[in-house]
Enzyme design. Structure first.
Site, short mmCIF file in Angstrom:
data_model
loop_
_atom_site.label_atom_id
_atom_site.label_comp_id
_atom_site.label_asym_id
_atom_site.label_seq_id
_atom_site.Cartn_x
_atom_site.Cartn_y
_atom_site.Cartn_z
N LYS A 56 0.81 -1.21 0.00
CA LYS A 56 0.00 0.00 0.00
C LYS A 56 0.84 1.27 0.00
CE LYS A 56 -4.00 -2.06 2.37
NZ LYS A 56 -3.47 -3.42 2.49
N GLU A 101 -2.62 6.67 8.25
CA GLU A 101 -3.23 7.72 7.44
C GLU A 101 -4.41 8.34 8.17
OE1 GLU A 101 -4.13 5.55 3.90
OE2 GLU A 101 -6.13 5.00 4.57
N HIS A 132 -13.88 -3.44 9.61
CA HIS A 132 -13.23 -3.00 8.38
C HIS A 132 -13.34 -4.02 7.26
CE1 HIS A 132 -11.60 0.37 10.60
NE2 HIS A 132 -11.06 -0.46 11.47
N ARG A 134 -6.81 -8.36 -8.43
CA ARG A 134 -7.51 -9.65 -8.53
C ARG A 134 -8.99 -9.39 -8.73
NH1 ARG A 134 -10.03 -9.40 -3.63
NH2 ARG A 134 -8.86 -8.53 -1.88
#
Length: 674
Positions: free
Chosen positions: A116, A200, A235, A297
């Site tokens: 990421k 973040e 999440h 994917r």
């Protein structure tokens, strides 16, 4: 086009890939672990090869085992599905080296987007807006804490590798950062073999909106529009839909163009999803979204895109992998109607969605309901084990409008029958009918905000208790009649005609454990009916009558209201399925004096099989209700087990790294209050 395809995965995605491949005339090859020897995907494939023991690390995650199965079976191509090795660049390279067609992007694209932090840096260079945060290499806890302070709380800690909510923690208070960081790193290391994280900014009212992209090896790339995946727990996505509610056309165009540009920037090929976070505080706007990550994917939620575009994305994958051009250009991609998908999990919403295991005693979908698709990875009678993700399957509804799709799906879910492990079926049905959800007032905090309405924890509905009484009375009647038929003695008590069940008027108290509470109900036969006392708080009786067929379908009249339910035997009781909800009734034997609740045993027990990853309890320590005592990992998720009351720890019976069975005693407590 290759002729043989090995699916390096399991469950519903393996079954789904097999069906498209078979329609295209390909020979399908499955792989399986010891836990999956009799699994649904194994039965569906033309051939199946064992690849190792039950743990994924010893089977589905072993590259050499997959390649060996390819060699033994003569497979020409490999489809990785999602999860497991699907985003493993090393696996893609190994397939290519072995002369196999990898049905997915090139290894270089997986590497570019697999981490990421690197992906965000790449997107920043490409001019794609990125959420403010720290994506660097310094993983020291103090440094990351400083970065969190700089960004401003609340912040989100996210695993650099992988996805699915693993290794992700929201932190609101600086005092909690160090603890949550350790937990996220530990879970990330367990799930992906990589403990690195990024930090973040947490967007206050975020909408999780992703774009389905597709690219071929001839330089063509298209967007197949967006999906809204905002309804999440831990999440992890639970409900997805397409298109996104309230999406302005200019925002759809901007996000689609950004996603296609991202795919082209890394030389992408095949199916991929570019995920964005949007600020919903003032409505969706073309300049109010930021790049989060790219999943290289096929996604779990791809069926909603298939529904609104009329395309088979697995077929697109196979054709692109074989070197063909994309079937459609951008201006040819249709967008028709609205689709909603729900993920049916073996989990208990009333216990923070903790995963559940066990045999699926009942798994039946309503018949003759058009515009609904089911992608199941298991069948009735199969086991949900601790080794893999607890998803049972997916249900997708498509309609001309969003409200039509929601109503269709809710009707389907309310008629579906699932029993055995705890599931989120009733929770999903409640979400489909929730006023705010139907109005499109959604963001990633929706479930937490409306949890009380979606997961009611009050007293059991009196009518449901009446149905439970009817079931037991009918079961007793059948038992007595069968015993009477077997008796050859005219003076046998089984031959007596004055039994209260068979026509007498004696009252009896029936005892059940329902929803963790013991319920005592006085039942008096009145002709063909039963008068039930103790059901309602206000003291009013309920009058009920019922019949049950050989398949366990109960038809009852409760206070003049006709109801139907299904009864599934389990242990010394039964599961009653009514309006999509499965309620377990444990029959308490009046002579059984050992029936006690977990709270009465003075011990904390493992709710299911798993691995102990952290022990926080110490012998002799005074702990308050809600204090964290043990952290365990089960079905790829961490769960913190807390004290149920103010207590004094007497003994800690487990250590870090221990594997425990469900029901194992982890911590004991001293008698009396702390």
């Amino acid at each position: 086009m290759f002729k043989t395809l090995l699916i390096a995965n399991r469950g519903e995605i393996a079954v789904r890939i097999i069906r498209t491949a078979r329609r295209m005339g390909l020979k399908t090859i499955a792989v399986y672990s010891d836990a999956d020897a009799n699994a649904y995907h194994v039965a569906e494939a033309d051939e199946a090869y064992r690849i190792g023991p039950a743990p994924a690390a010893e089977s589905y995650l072993r590259v050499e085992a997959i390649l060996d199965a390819c060699a033994r079976s003569g497979a020409e191509a490999v489809h990785p599905g999602y999860g497991f090795l699907s985003e493993n660049a090393g696996f893609a390279e190994a397939c290519e080296k072995a002369g196999l067609v990898f049905v997915g992007p090139p290894a270089s694209a997986i590497k570019a987007m697999g981490l990421k932090d690197a992906a965000k840096a790449l997107m920043e260079k490409a001019g794609v807006p990125v959420v403010p945060g720290y994506h660097g290499d310094n993983q020291h806890a103090d440094f990351l804490g400083e970065q969190a302070e700089r960004i401003g709380y609340p912040v989100l800690i996210k695993a650099v590798a992988g996805g699915g909510g693993k290794g992700m923690r929201r932190v609101d208070d600086p005092a909690d950062f160090a603890k949550e960081l350790k937990s996220a790193q530990r879970e990330a290391g367990s799930a992906f073999g990589d403990e690195r994280v990024l930090v973040e900014k947490y967007v206050a009212r975020p909408r999780h909106i992703e774009i389905q992209v597709f690219a071929d090896s001839h330089g063509n790339a298209v967007s197949l529009y967006e999906r809204d995946c905002s309804l999440q727990r831990r999440h992890q996505k639970v409900i997805e839909e397409a298109p996104a509610p309230g999406m302005p056309e200019e925002m759809r165009k901007a996000m689609g163009e950004a996603a296609v540009a991202a795919a082209k920037a890394i030389g992408y090929r095949g199916a991929g999803t570019v995920e964005f976070i949007a600020d919903a505080s003032q409505g969706l706007k073309a300049d109010g979204f930021w790049f989060m990550e790219m999943n290289t994917r096929l996604q779990v939620e791809h069926p909603v895109t298939e529904a609104i575009t009329g395309q088979d994305l697995v077929e697109w994958q196979l054709r692109v992998a074989a070197g063909e051009h994309l079937p459609l250009a951008q201006d040819e991609v249709p967008l028709k109607g609205h689709a909603v998908e729900v993920r049916l999990y073996a989990e208990d919403p009333a216990k923070k969605f903790f995963p559940s295991t066990g045999q699926l005693l009942r798994l039946r979908a309503p018949a003759n309901m058009p515009h609904v698709r089911t992608d199941m990875g298991v069948r009735e009678g199969d086991d949900v084990t601790m080794f893999y993700d607890p998803m049972i399957g997916k249900i997708i509804a498509h309609g001309e409008t969003r409200l039509v799709a929601l109503r269709t799906l809710r009707g389907f879910l309310s008629r579906m029958e699932v029993a055995g492990p705890k599931t989120n079926l009733a929770f999903l049905a409640a979400a489909m009918g929730h006023e705010a959800f139907m109005a499109g007032d959604i963001d990633t905090g929706f479930i937490d905000r409306h949890l009380d309405a979606l997961v009611p924890t009050g007293a059991v509905d009196p009518r449901l208790l009446a149905l439970g009484v009817a079931v037991q009375m009918l079961m007793r009647k059948v038992e007595l009649e069968q015993a009477q038929e077997k008796s050859d003695e005219p003076h046998s008590p089984w031959a007596a005609s004055d039994s209260w069940v068979l026509g007498g008027s004696r009252s009896e108290v029936l005892r059940f454990i329902v929803a963790g509470e013991e319920v005592s109900l006085k039942v008096t036969p009145e002709g063909e009916c039963w008068r039930i006392s103790g059901v309602r708080d206000e003291g009013e009786d309920i009058v009920a009558s019922a019949i049950m067929n050989g398949d366990g379908v109960l038809t009852a009249t409760v206070d003049g209201v006709r109801l139907t339910a299904s009864c599934v035997p389990k242990g010394r009781g039964f599961i009653l399925i009514h309006d999509g909800a499965a309620t377990e009734f444990e029959i308490v034997d009046p002579m059984d004096v050992d029936v006690v609740s977990d709270a009465d045993t003075g011990a904390m027990k493992a709710p299911m099989p798993g691995k102990i990853v952290q022990v926080l309890a110490e012998p002799g320590a005074k702990v308050r209700k809600g204090a964290a005592l043990v952290v365990m990992e089960a079905m790829k998720m961490e769960q913190t087990l807390v004290a149920g009351a103010d207590s004094i720890v007497a003994e800690v019976r487990v250590g870090e790294g221990d594997q425990v069975e469900g029901g194992a005693v982890l911590v004991t407590f001293e008698e009396g209050e702390a």
